[in-house]
Enzyme design. Structure first.
Site, PDB file in Angstrom:
ATOM      1  N   ASP A  35      35.332  46.333  34.667  1.00 46.37           N
ATOM      2  CA  ASP A  35      34.167  47.026  34.954  1.00 46.37           C
ATOM      3  C   ASP A  35      33.158  46.225  33.877  1.00 46.37           C
ATOM      4  O   ASP A  35      31.910  46.377  34.431  1.00 46.37           O
ATOM      5  CB  ASP A  35      34.388  48.476  34.210  1.00 46.37           C
ATOM      6  CG  ASP A  35      33.317  49.268  34.267  1.00 46.37           C
ATOM      7  OD1 ASP A  35      32.613  49.729  35.189  1.00 46.37           O
ATOM      8  OD2 ASP A  35      32.997  49.441  33.140  1.00 46.37           O
ATOM      9  N   GLU A 107      38.480  46.669  40.075  1.00 44.02           N
ATOM     10  CA  GLU A 107      37.824  46.339  38.703  1.00 44.02           C
ATOM     11  C   GLU A 107      39.030  45.756  37.827  1.00 44.02           C
ATOM     12  O   GLU A 107      38.775  44.657  37.050  1.00 44.02           O
ATOM     13  CB  GLU A 107      37.544  47.696  37.918  1.00 44.02           C
ATOM     14  CG  GLU A 107      36.434  48.246  38.555  1.00 44.02           C
ATOM     15  CD  GLU A 107      35.593  49.492  37.726  1.00 44.02           C
ATOM     16  OE1 GLU A 107      34.673  49.893  37.785  1.00 44.02           O
ATOM     17  OE2 GLU A 107      36.930  50.183  36.900  1.00 44.02           O
TER      18      GLU A 107
END
EC number: 3.1.26.3
Length: 237
Positions: A35, A107
């Site tokens: 992320d 992610e």
């Protein structure tokens, strides 16, 4: 790009699978790492590519590119879903096709790529995956708050009270929902989805498009980007 086998396997391990198998490590730490890498790569790219855009417009673009729906779109294009290790419950409810699980796994895969290569390689991977979304209208509106937008339009035009009429269909383990947006007693757009929230969002989006058609009221950052690049997004260099 080569990702170490153990790291790749970890990136594809959802917590539901780990909890059913002696509490194996999950992909959540990799997700956390990915992320951050995703956010930095996209922020840097947008800053350099759009030198004339204000901070608020850059933030809108970033929100669209890193949204759950946009990342899930990327994951589906890569065929990630069938390779995710899921627990029995998530498999039963088609977890391999849930936006949230697909986005989280993307992610984690970005985090795995970073650990197996280097910062620059991971950055280029991120841009290769997300920059094409700039010319994809559906992807670029993924992060838009349609329910707030329709509230603002209804208030500005004094259209009346907003409410959503919800119906559901399908078996209990794979239920879907349909929402119709009613404003001031008049039915407008409808939408469906795997949750009430998603169905309401789609109904709000359909209503916004109906109420703003031909009025030039959607002159937001999406319009600017699509007008500038058309069907060809800028290079992901």
């Amino acid at each position: 790009m080569h990702i170490a086998p153990g790291t790749l396997r970890l990136a594809l391990t959802h917590r539901s699978y780990a909890y059913e198998n002696s509490n194996l490590p999950t992909n959540e730490r990799l997700e956390f790492l990915g992320d951050s890498i995703l956010g930095l790569a996209v922020t840097d790219y947008l800053y350099r590519t759009f030198p004339d855009l204000a901070e608020g417009d850059l933030a809108k673009l970033r929100a669209a590119l890193v949204s759950t729906r946009a990342l899930a779109r990327v994951a589906r294009s890569l065929g990630v879903g069938p390779h995710i290790s899921l627990g029995a419950g998530e498999r039963l409810t088609r977890g391999q096709d849930k936006d949230s699980i697909l986005a989280d796994t993307m992610e984690a895969l970005i985090g795995a790529a970073y650990l197996s290569t280097d910062t620059e390689t991971a950055r280029r991977l991120v841009l290769r995956l997300v920059v094409p979304l700039l010319s994809d209208k559906d992807a670029m509106t993924a992060g838009k708050d349609w329910k707030t937008t329709i509230q603002e339009i209804a208030a500005a035009r004094d259209l009346g009270e907003i409410r959503y009429m919800i119906t559901d269909f399908g078996p209990d383990h794979h239920k879907s929902f349909n929402a119709t947006l009613v404003i001031g007693g008049t039915s407008y757009g409808s939408g469906s989805g795997p949750s009430k929230k998603e169905a309401e969002r789609e109904a709000a989006r359909a209503t916004v498009e109906t109420l703003t058609a031909g009025r030039g009221e959607q002159g937001d950052i999406l319009t600017l980007v699509l007008d500038r690049f058309g069907d060809k997004a800028p290079s992901a260099s």
